[in-house]
Scaffold this active site. Structure first.
Site, mmCIF file in Angstrom:
data_model
loop_
_atom_site.group_PDB
_atom_site.id
_atom_site.type_symbol
_atom_site.label_atom_id
_atom_site.label_comp_id
_atom_site.label_asym_id
_atom_site.label_seq_id
_atom_site.Cartn_x
_atom_site.Cartn_y
_atom_site.Cartn_z
ATOM 1 N N CYS A 1 5.496 -1.927 -3.285
ATOM 2 C CA CYS A 1 5.308 -1.659 -1.863
ATOM 3 C C CYS A 1 5.680 -2.845 -0.968
ATOM 4 O O CYS A 1 5.604 -2.728 0.262
ATOM 5 C CB CYS A 1 3.864 -1.235 -1.591
ATOM 6 N N HIS B 1 -1.244 -3.940 6.126
ATOM 7 C CA HIS B 1 -0.863 -3.007 5.064
ATOM 8 C C HIS B 1 -1.713 -1.741 5.203
ATOM 9 O O HIS B 1 -1.185 -0.645 5.217
ATOM 10 C CB HIS B 1 -1.070 -3.652 3.705
ATOM 11 N N HIS C 1 2.125 6.453 3.327
ATOM 12 C CA HIS C 1 2.471 5.209 2.634
ATOM 13 C C HIS C 1 3.843 5.430 1.986
ATOM 14 O O HIS C 1 3.933 6.088 0.942
ATOM 15 C CB HIS C 1 1.417 4.895 1.579
#
Lengths: 371, 168
Positions: free
Chosen positions: A133, A264, A299
């Protein structure tokens, strides 16, 4: 500190669950719109919500990844006023490879094949990477480093990732997927919701009498490994702390200079607890405004760093940060999160943080460009 | 900008079938990892045994950069087959299919919290860029030592890993 070339952002483009036009998507973020919708699946998943791209070009996952990446890169270059490409321009692409886990064709291919294919069509030189990520963030960090060192003058940097059955099933099984909705930094958060997309920014060496549009400076970057296993973050937050400190040092700033953070904020119990604790502790003397966009985009894994960097840059340019979708009861009273309405600000410097499976933490610092 | 030159302190290579060369404690830790992890882990362990790092350097100042086209092929295939045949994915398969698994396992095993990066391109193409990044990390003092790992697929399921410990 070594004398280095300054790096500017001259073009941006994204393809997201809220659309693929830069300012219309930004406006939707400011209005707290969410692109998470029901995506019917033949599999049993913890949640059928996902942040799917609004206008898919094809159903074949490898083709989709290729086309979305190529189109987004082209639009970023056009936004930068670059109409002729050459092999001197580097294309730096990060992904967490959602597509290959579903595809019989790409599953056993070398990981750079699809990136080379996109670069060849666009007449660019490719660099491929995968840090889960943090992939897109690391792509931007690499581009900046190469320009600073005088190795390149122009880099197109970012990431792309497609929703895949494998990833949806895996996150369901891992328990990281929310059974309800993605609530970044909410006391009642219960997991993340996956998304897909692509985002790219064009980085160039700053020239003294530049006449083209400039969005921001990419001032500094830093990264650190959690050293805590294949999925778990460092529970002490030391990996995040180190990444932020290194980026601040690279930018030649202090913590007090940071006015806004795009966090995040994946919505999982552990991530948001650890991440917010670090912000509360590190910025105790001067809390920046903190926002998070995963509730809007989902996400998007390997692309998320790019979508979030672009959001941060627009927040600096427009002097406003979007509210966090679905945030009702903030996790930490010391932190300032915008809810319901956008929050105006006068920050010059912003920070974007990503945290990836495998312990990859990356922090980017951008400076608002004032001509 | 001119960075200080790199010094190679030690270098070790290994190939794909090296699990039996791992010490017993590392074998126990990594028996369920993808085979692509083992040569990276073995070479890192070998280097740490062979040299003495500066006594005041903490593991937070040790870094790893992997550049090459070797990746967790076994677990990538497992995930694909699990979806097709079982209509589910096991967490073990998924997390071990992470392209950066070798870095993650090494950093966790040896507590490295320096910068880490996984360039997923042929090492002969990526080396020039890897060198710039490593020099930046070392010159910025983000790291005092970097394990610079190059991987190369040799064909017929064979691959080679070359691991260099570098500093400035």
């Amino acid at each position: 500190m070594l004398d280095k070339n300054r790096v500017i952002v001259t073009g941006m483009s994204w393809c997201t669950a809220l659309g693929d036009e830069l300012m219309p998507v930004w406006q939707r973020l400011l209005h707290a719109e969410s692109g998470l919708t029901q995506l019917p699946s033949s599999y049993t998943l913890r949640n059928n919500l996902a942040g799917a791209i609004v206008k898919p070009v094809t159903q074949d996952i490898d083709e989709k990844l290729h086309e979305i990446t190529k189109n987004t890169v082209q639009k970023a270059l056009l936004d930068a006023g670059i109409t002729h490409t050459s092999q001197e321009i580097l294309l730096i692409v990060g992904t967490s490879f959602g597509a290959r886990l579903d595809s019989e064709i790409s599953n056993q291919q070398s990981l750079h094949i699809w990136t080379d294919s996109v670069a060849e069509e666009l007449n660019l030189t490719p660099i491929a990477l995968s840090t889960a990520c943090s992939s897109a963030s690391d792509a931007m960090s690499i581009g900046a480093a190469l320009i600073e060192a005088g190795v390149a003058d122009i880099c197109v940097c970012g990431g792309a990732d497609m929703l895949s059955d494998a990833k949806l099933l895996a996150h369901s099984a891992l328990g990281t997927m929310s059974p309800t909705i993605l609530r970044s930094f909410d006391q009642n958060r219960d997991g993340t919701i996956l998304g897909e997309g692509a985002g790219f920014i064009v980085l160039e060496k700053h020239q003294k009498d530049i006449s083209k549009k400039v969005y921001a400076y990419l001032l500094g970057s830093g990264c650190a490994n959690d050293a805590a296993g294949l999925t778990s973050p460092d529970d002490t937050g030391n990996g995040i702390r180190l990444a932020i400190i290194r980026s601040i040092h690279d930018a030649q700033l202090t913590l007090n200079d940071i006015g806004i953070i795009n966090a995040h904020g994946s919505g999982t119990l552990v991530n948001d607890r650890v991440e917010s604790s670090v912000y509360s502790e590190m910025f105790a003397g001067n809390q920046p405004l903190i926002f998070a966009t995963k509730g809007a985009f989902g996400h998007s894994l390997g692309a998320t760093g790019a979508l979030e960097a672009i959001s941060l840059i627009l927040a600096l340019c427009e002097q406003s940060i979007p509210p966090i979708c679905h945030l009702h009861t903030p996790i930490n009273d010391n932190l300032v999160f915008p809810r319901i309405h956008p929050e105006p600000h006068s920050a010059i410097y912003g920070l974007s943080l990503t945290i990836g499976f495998g312990g990859f933490n990356t922090s980017l610092i951008f400076e608002r460009y004032i001509s | 900008m001119t960075y200080s030159s790199l010094k190679i302190l030690h270098e070790v290579s290994a190939q794909e079938d090296c699990f039996d060369q791992l010490p017993d404690d590392l074998k126990r830790l990594t028996t369920m990892n993808d085979p692509s992890v083992w040569p990276v882990l073995l070479t890192t362990h070998s280097i740490l045994r062979a040299i003495t790092l500066q006594h005041d350097v903490s593991a937070s100042q040790i870094s790893m950069l992997v550049c090459g086209n070797v990746y967790p092929a076994l677990y990538a295939k497992k995930v694909l087959l699990e979806v097709q045949n079982k209509r589910r994915v096991s967490p073990l398969s998924f997390i071990n299919a992470n392209a950066g698994a070798a870095i993650s396992v090494c950093c966790t095993t040896f507590h490295f919290q320096g910068p880490s990066l996984n360039l997923t391109m042929p090492s002969e193409n990526g080396e020039q860029f890897a060198e710039i990044l490593i020099k930046k990390w070392l010159n910025n003092k983000d790291a005092n030592y970097v394990f610079w790992v190059s991987t190369k697929i040799l064909g017929d399921d064979r691959y080679e890993v070359r691991n260099r410990l570098v500093s400035i």
